[in-house]
Write an enzyme that holds these catalytic residues in place. Structure first.
Site, short mmCIF file in Angstrom:
data_model
loop_
_atom_site.label_atom_id
_atom_site.label_comp_id
_atom_site.label_asym_id
_atom_site.label_seq_id
_atom_site.Cartn_x
_atom_site.Cartn_y
_atom_site.Cartn_z
N SER A 298 0.82 -1.21 0.00
CA SER A 298 0.00 0.00 0.00
C SER A 298 0.85 1.27 0.00
O SER A 298 1.51 1.57 -0.99
CB SER A 298 -0.95 -0.05 1.21
OG SER A 298 -1.94 0.94 1.14
N ASP A 309 10.01 4.83 -10.50
CA ASP A 309 9.58 5.34 -11.81
C ASP A 309 10.34 6.60 -12.21
O ASP A 309 10.54 6.85 -13.41
CB ASP A 309 8.09 5.64 -11.79
CG ASP A 309 7.24 4.37 -11.89
OD1 ASP A 309 7.83 3.27 -11.92
OD2 ASP A 309 6.00 4.48 -11.95
N LYS A 323 -0.73 -4.10 -3.33
CA LYS A 323 -2.01 -3.51 -2.94
C LYS A 323 -2.10 -2.12 -3.55
O LYS A 323 -1.48 -1.17 -3.08
CB LYS A 323 -2.16 -3.43 -1.42
CG LYS A 323 -3.50 -2.84 -0.96
CD LYS A 323 -3.61 -2.86 0.55
CE LYS A 323 -4.94 -2.26 1.01
NZ LYS A 323 -4.99 -0.79 0.82
#
Length: 562
Positions: A298, A309, A323
């Site tokens: 999460s 990224d 999640k």
């Protein structure tokens, strides 16, 4: 979705998932919804009035709510009022009480004894003079022998400013002590440990994302920078998540102005948001390594995904939980709550990292995840990459390939270290913990006199001696784990005793010494003292420390605006 959004603290409090205290307001129903609700109401009343036996209406209602949620995703849940109190404490990162960590030590006739594991630094119990190892045998004059966890919560927790008197039996002292403690607000720290691994490498262990996490994080980072930190290991292993806002604010400290941190998309327009970094991050250009594992979930995955990224940090460890859902919490009138998924979140490259699921089949969801984890443990990094379809491949800012679906795949995979059968037996039975308590009881006066208030000296100089190790083996033997020169025929005695040869156990000696020292450190000081000891034998961390060249290369490109 809005094309550009610079978040503010106030806006975040209104928008992101898992915010406490939100009440269900007026709802406008469509005709189909109204008819379905009427049907549910009719069935509830009919069962209450006509069933052959009297039913518990409250329990029936809770079962109905749970039944509805079971048809949704695996993370939409109902939290009853009693558990909600504990959840609130956990996410608020504080409670009111006397400020101890405790354990219930088995005693005669099954009557547990409440024992102080450690005192919380700066808390009321430390101020009152309680020590690790103290046995609390009475509370306000009433016996505490045989206490349960519920008894501890009921009698030692309490409103700030109220007093409680505990009667203590201290190992090594013949007489009991009476100590009056004034309850206070006790912080529950989410930064479990922050210290320098070497002269330029900081280490920060983050346990979860609660209301105080960002403030704790910033305080720890400033302290590490003042000690000379030029690069950081951010340990998110075992971090199951929490407040999305905290993950966004912490990610912001590593990213440059305008870089996307995370976006979320839901059925309702108000759930569609994108969050971008603001100017002035605390650690925008220095090398970072993030440690993750299968229990990182999460909010942890938001941080790892954003930094991966944007090629901002090297992700090291094992594939994360997966999640990618945002929950919002709605309080019900009786203090219970519904935690309902309102959106999915996406990393800056557009990845949805949620593990696929079939609505309503939670058992299959978790079983599948466990099977995948076991499968990945046996695969090489190249095999894992070949296992992932092209449709789940995305690219970072500099064109590196990253993957969606089922968690964040680290840039460098470090497989979990297999625990030996001997250490498994020790840990499964809690034998090392029992021994440390036994050893401290018999050496309490000497240990406290030498090491109280000397944490750094203990961490740097204390050693588990050969004599202490031999005492542990004798203690373990009494618990049914025996170290011998040669195993007896059959290998076990009456199916209860496990035998291990000295050659087998010798391979675990370094781990065992660190384990015992870490348990002692935790009892003498606090939970944070565990990590400087155990990290010395932590395989993932040691592997990560060899990877600063690629991590520094990422920070260079990020500093150039790549």
């Amino acid at each position: 979705m809005r094309q550009r959004k610079f978040y503010t603290f106030g806006a975040m409090l209104l928008l992101v998932g898992m915010l406490l205290g939100v009440q269900i307001g007026a709802v406008i129903f469509h005709d189909d919804t109204a008819r379905a609700l009427k049907k549910l109401e009719d069935a509830f009343i009919l069962i209450n009035q006509r069933y052959v036996e009297e039913v518990d209406s409250a329990e029936l209602a809770e079962r109905a709510i749970k039944g509805m949620l079971e048809a949704l995703d695996p993370h939409s849940v109902y939290i009853d009022a009693e558990r909600m109190k504990r959840v609130t404490e956990d996410f608020d990162a504080s409670f009111e009480g006397i400020g101890i960590g405790y354990e219930l030590v088995p005693g005669p006739d099954g009557q547990d004894t409440l024992t102080v594991l450690n005192v919380i630094p700066g808390g009321p119990s430390e101020e009152a003079g309680l020590l690790s190892g103290d046995r609390i045998i009475a509370v306000d004059g009433a016996s505490a022998i045989g206490y349960t966890h519920e008894d501890v919560q009921r009698n030692l927790k309490g409103p700030r400013g109220t007093r409680v008197t505990v009667t203590v039996l201290r190992p090594g002292y013949p007489d009991t002590l009476e100590v009056t403690i004034t309850r206070d607000k006790i912080p529950i720290y989410t930064v479990l440990s922050a210290y320098m691994l070497d002269e330029k490498t900081g280490y920060l262990k983050l346990d979860r994302f609660a209301r105080t996490t960002y403030a704790e994080f910033m305080q720890a980072m400033r302290r590490l920078k003042a000690q000379g930190m030029e690069r950081l290991v951010l340990d998110l292993r075992g971090n199951a998540g929490g407040y999305m806002e905290m993950a966004i604010r912490i990610s912001d400290e590593f990213l440059k102005e305008g870089q996307l941190i995370v976006s979320q998309r839901g059925r309702l327009p108000e759930t569609n948001e994108a969050y971008y970094a603001r100017p002035g991050g605390l650690f925008e250009d220095k090398p970072v390594i993030v440690l993750v594992d299968e229990h990182s979930a999460s909010a942890s995955e938001i941080v790892a995904g954003a930094l991966q990224d944007h090629d901002r940090a090297l992700i090291v460890g094992r594939r994360t939980f997966g999640k990618g859902l945002v929950q919002k919490q709605y309080l019900l009138d009786d203090g219970s709550a519904l935690r309902v998924t309102v959106a999915r979140y996406y990393t800056p490259s557009g990845r949805l990292i949620q593990t696929p699921y079939d609505n309503g089949d939670r058992e299959d969801y978790y079983r599948t995840k466990l099977e995948l984890q076991k499968e990945f443990e046996t695969m090489s990094a190249e095999e894992i990459l070949n296992h992932i379809p092209d449709s789940l491949k995305f690219t970072t800012d500099t064109g590196r390939v990253v993957f969606a679906g089922g968690g964040i795949l680290p840039d460098y995979i470090v497989k979990g270290e297999r625990t030996s059968p001997f250490l498994q037996a020790v840990l499964r039975g809690g034998v090392e913990n029992d021994f440390v308590r036994y050893w401290l009881d018999r050496n309490a006066e000497t240990v406290h006199a030498r090491w109280d208030g000397r944490r750094d000296a203990f961490l740097n100089t204390f050693e588990v001696t050969d004599e202490m190790l031999a005492a542990f083996y004798r203690f373990a033997g009494e618990k049914g784990i025996r170290v011998v020169d040669e195993k007896p025929a059959g290998g076990e005695e009456n199916g209860k005793v496990q035998y291990f040869t000295r050659d087998e156990v010798g391979q675990d000696e370094a781990q065992l010494r660190a384990l015992l020292k870490g348990r002692i450190a935790t009892r003498l000081y606090d939970r944070s003292a565990w990590y400087p000891v155990i990290n010395r034998i932590d395989r993932t961390l040691n592997e990560a420390m060899k990877l600063w060249a690629p991590a520094e290369n990422l920070s260079f490109h990020h500093g150039e605006g790549g």
